[in-house]
Design a protein around this motif. Structure first.
Motif, PDB file in Angstrom:
ATOM      1  N   SER A  13      18.558  48.986  44.608  1.00  0.00           N
ATOM      2  CA  SER A  13      18.148  47.821  43.818  1.00  0.00           C
ATOM      3  C   SER A  13      17.446  48.236  42.529  1.00  0.00           C
ATOM      4  N   LEU A  14      16.584  49.235  42.610  1.00  0.00           N
ATOM      5  CA  LEU A  14      15.908  49.726  41.405  1.00  0.00           C
ATOM      6  C   LEU A  14      16.921  50.228  40.385  1.00  0.00           C
ATOM      7  N   ARG A  15      17.881  51.016  40.827  1.00  0.00           N
ATOM      8  CA  ARG A  15      18.891  51.564  39.915  1.00  0.00           C
ATOM      9  C   ARG A  15      19.798  50.468  39.359  1.00  0.00           C
ATOM     10  N   PHE A  16      20.123  49.469  40.161  1.00  0.00           N
ATOM     11  CA  PHE A  16      20.939  48.356  39.672  1.00  0.00           C
ATOM     12  C   PHE A  16      20.214  47.617  38.552  1.00  0.00           C
ATOM     13  N   ILE A  17      18.953  47.297  38.798  1.00  0.00           N
ATOM     14  CA  ILE A  17      18.166  46.579  37.792  1.00  0.00           C
ATOM     15  C   ILE A  17      18.001  47.418  36.538  1.00  0.00           C
ATOM     16  N   GLN A  18      17.734  48.697  36.703  1.00  0.00           N
ATOM     17  CA  GLN A  18      17.590  49.575  35.543  1.00  0.00           C
ATOM     18  C   GLN A  18      18.883  49.620  34.723  1.00  0.00           C
ATOM     19  N   LYS A  19      20.003  49.769  35.401  1.00  0.00           N
ATOM     20  CA  LYS A  19      21.294  49.866  34.697  1.00  0.00           C
ATOM     21  C   LYS A  19      21.593  48.585  33.925  1.00  0.00           C
ATOM     22  N   LEU A  20      21.412  47.431  34.572  1.00  0.00           N
ATOM     23  CA  LEU A  20      21.718  46.172  33.895  1.00  0.00           C
ATOM     24  C   LEU A  20      20.732  45.909  32.757  1.00  0.00           C
ATOM     25  N   ARG A  21      19.490  46.301  32.944  1.00  0.00           N
ATOM     26  CA  ARG A  21      18.500  46.182  31.873  1.00  0.00           C
ATOM     27  C   ARG A  21      18.937  46.997  30.654  1.00  0.00           C
ATOM     28  N   ASN A  22      19.417  48.217  30.890  1.00  0.00           N
ATOM     29  CA  ASN A  22      19.866  49.065  29.788  1.00  0.00           C
ATOM     30  C   ASN A  22      21.093  48.487  29.088  1.00  0.00           C
ATOM     31  N   VAL A  23      22.000  47.905  29.850  1.00  0.00           N
ATOM     32  CA  VAL A  23      23.164  47.243  29.252  1.00  0.00           C
ATOM     33  C   VAL A  23      22.690  46.119  28.330  1.00  0.00           C
ATOM     34  N   MET A  24      21.803  45.288  28.837  1.00  0.00           N
ATOM     35  CA  MET A  24      21.323  44.151  28.045  1.00  0.00           C
ATOM     36  C   MET A  24      20.597  44.598  26.775  1.00  0.00           C
ATOM     37  N   ALA A  25      19.876  45.686  26.869  1.00  0.00           N
ATOM     38  CA  ALA A  25      19.076  46.148  25.734  1.00  0.00           C
ATOM     39  C   ALA A  25      19.902  46.885  24.684  1.00  0.00           C
ATOM     40  N   HIS A  26      20.996  47.542  25.095  1.00  0.00           N
ATOM     41  CA  HIS A  26      21.655  48.464  24.169  1.00  0.00           C
ATOM     42  C   HIS A  26      23.131  48.202  23.899  1.00  0.00           C
ATOM     43  N   TRP A  27      23.793  47.418  24.722  1.00  0.00           N
ATOM     44  CA  TRP A  27      25.219  47.195  24.524  1.00  0.00           C
ATOM     45  C   TRP A  27      25.453  45.999  23.606  1.00  0.00           C
ATOM     46  N   GLU A  28      26.671  45.869  23.115  1.00  0.00           N
ATOM     47  CA  GLU A  28      27.025  44.823  22.151  1.00  0.00           C
ATOM     48  C   GLU A  28      27.951  43.784  22.769  1.00  0.00           C
ATOM     49  N   LEU A  29      27.912  42.601  22.193  1.00  0.00           N
ATOM     50  CA  LEU A  29      28.776  41.504  22.614  1.00  0.00           C
ATOM     51  C   LEU A  29      30.176  41.693  22.042  1.00  0.00           C
ATOM     52  N   SER A  30      31.168  41.513  22.876  1.00  0.00           N
ATOM     53  CA  SER A  30      32.559  41.473  22.419  1.00  0.00           C
ATOM     54  C   SER A  30      32.918  40.008  22.211  1.00  0.00           C
ATOM     55  N   GLU A  31      32.782  39.541  20.982  1.00  0.00           N
ATOM     56  CA  GLU A  31      33.015  38.120  20.692  1.00  0.00           C
ATOM     57  C   GLU A  31      34.449  37.715  21.000  1.00  0.00           C
ATOM     58  N   ARG A  32      35.371  38.602  20.719  1.00  0.00           N
ATOM     59  CA  ARG A  32      36.791  38.299  20.890  1.00  0.00           C
ATOM     60  C   ARG A  32      37.166  38.081  22.350  1.00  0.00           C
ATOM     61  N   GLU A  33      36.565  38.837  23.260  1.00  0.00           N
ATOM     62  CA  GLU A  33      36.938  38.764  24.682  1.00  0.00           C
ATOM     63  C   GLU A  33      36.084  37.788  25.490  1.00  0.00           C
ATOM     64  N   SER A  34      34.984  37.329  24.942  1.00  0.00           N
ATOM     65  CA  SER A  34      34.016  36.531  25.703  1.00  0.00           C
ATOM     66  C   SER A  34      34.315  35.042  25.656  1.00  0.00           C
ATOM     67  N   ASN A  35      33.892  34.365  26.725  1.00  0.00           N
ATOM     68  CA  ASN A  35      33.872  32.910  26.755  1.00  0.00           C
ATOM     69  C   ASN A  35      32.632  32.489  27.547  1.00  0.00           C
ATOM     70  N   LEU A  36      32.440  31.199  27.738  1.00  0.00           N
ATOM     71  CA  LEU A  36      31.216  30.737  28.394  1.00  0.00           C
ATOM     72  C   LEU A  36      31.120  31.155  29.861  1.00  0.00           C
ATOM     73  N   ASP A  37      32.244  31.415  30.508  1.00  0.00           N
ATOM     74  CA  ASP A  37      32.232  31.813  31.922  1.00  0.00           C
ATOM     75  C   ASP A  37      32.079  33.307  32.119  1.00  0.00           C
ATOM     76  N   LYS A  38      32.530  34.082  31.153  1.00  0.00           N
ATOM     77  CA  LYS A  38      32.412  35.540  31.247  1.00  0.00           C
ATOM     78  C   LYS A  38      32.132  36.113  29.860  1.00  0.00           C
ATOM     79  N   ILE A  39      31.010  36.751  29.788  1.00  0.00           N
ATOM     80  CA  ILE A  39      30.596  37.385  28.543  1.00  0.00           C
ATOM     81  C   ILE A  39      30.862  38.876  28.692  1.00  0.00           C
ATOM     82  N   ILE A  40      31.583  39.419  27.746  1.00  0.00           N
ATOM     83  CA  ILE A  40      31.954  40.837  27.791  1.00  0.00           C
ATOM     84  C   ILE A  40      31.052  41.596  26.826  1.00  0.00           C
TER      85      ILE A  40
END
Length: 147
Positions: A84-111
């Motif tokens: 659980s700690l590693r899952f939270i850490q990984k997703l936190r890092n994604v949220m902090a450092h990764w970029e939105l793919s506007e072309r592939e995203s929609n309201l149900d799934k954000i890429i």
């Protein structure tokens, strides 16, 4: 208009995940402090506020310290806590450092994607958010914190 709504939804999700991950990081730091100093005293306070809860120790460092202490390894739920700690850490890092793919995203799934290292992407959807909340609530319970 749709792109703006997707960006606003991502901002809300990002804020929630980063805030929750910060809370878990703080609680983990306190758990480490209590391992070294079960009773609160001046040394315990110095350890927590001047070493553990500073930029000198990243979330990854705190998890690694937790993983290296034999006492914690003997706990019944240690593998689940570690996961659980590693899952939270990984997703936190994604949220902090990764970029939105506007072309592939929609309201149900954000890429979201990263180009660091090699190209990787992740789908942020209701299932992933529920999994994050499950890990978050599990850790709160195991670390004796209530909502």
């Amino acid at each position: 208009m749709n792109k703006k709504i997707i960006k606003e939804k991502l901002d809300s999700i990002r804020g929630g995940i980063i805030s929750s991950a910060s809370r878990i990081e703080f609680i983990l730091g306190y758990r480490l402090r209590k391992y070294f100093f079960p009773k609160t005293n001046n040394k315990a306070t110095i350890l927590f506020w001047n070493i553990i809860n500073t930029s000198f120790l990243s979330f990854d460092n705190k998890i690694s310290i937790y993983e290296s202490i034999p006492y914690f390894k003997r706990l019944k739920d240690y593998p689940k806590i570690k996961k659980s700690l590693r899952f939270i850490q990984k997703l936190r890092n994604v949220m902090a450092h990764w970029e939105l793919s506007e072309r592939e995203s929609n309201l149900d799934k954000i890429i979201m994607f990263t180009l660091v290292g090699k190209y990787k992407k992740i789908t942020i959807n209701e299932k992933l958010i529920q999994e994050f909340e499950k890990h978050f609530n599990f850790l709160l319970k195991k670390f004796d914190y209530s909502q």
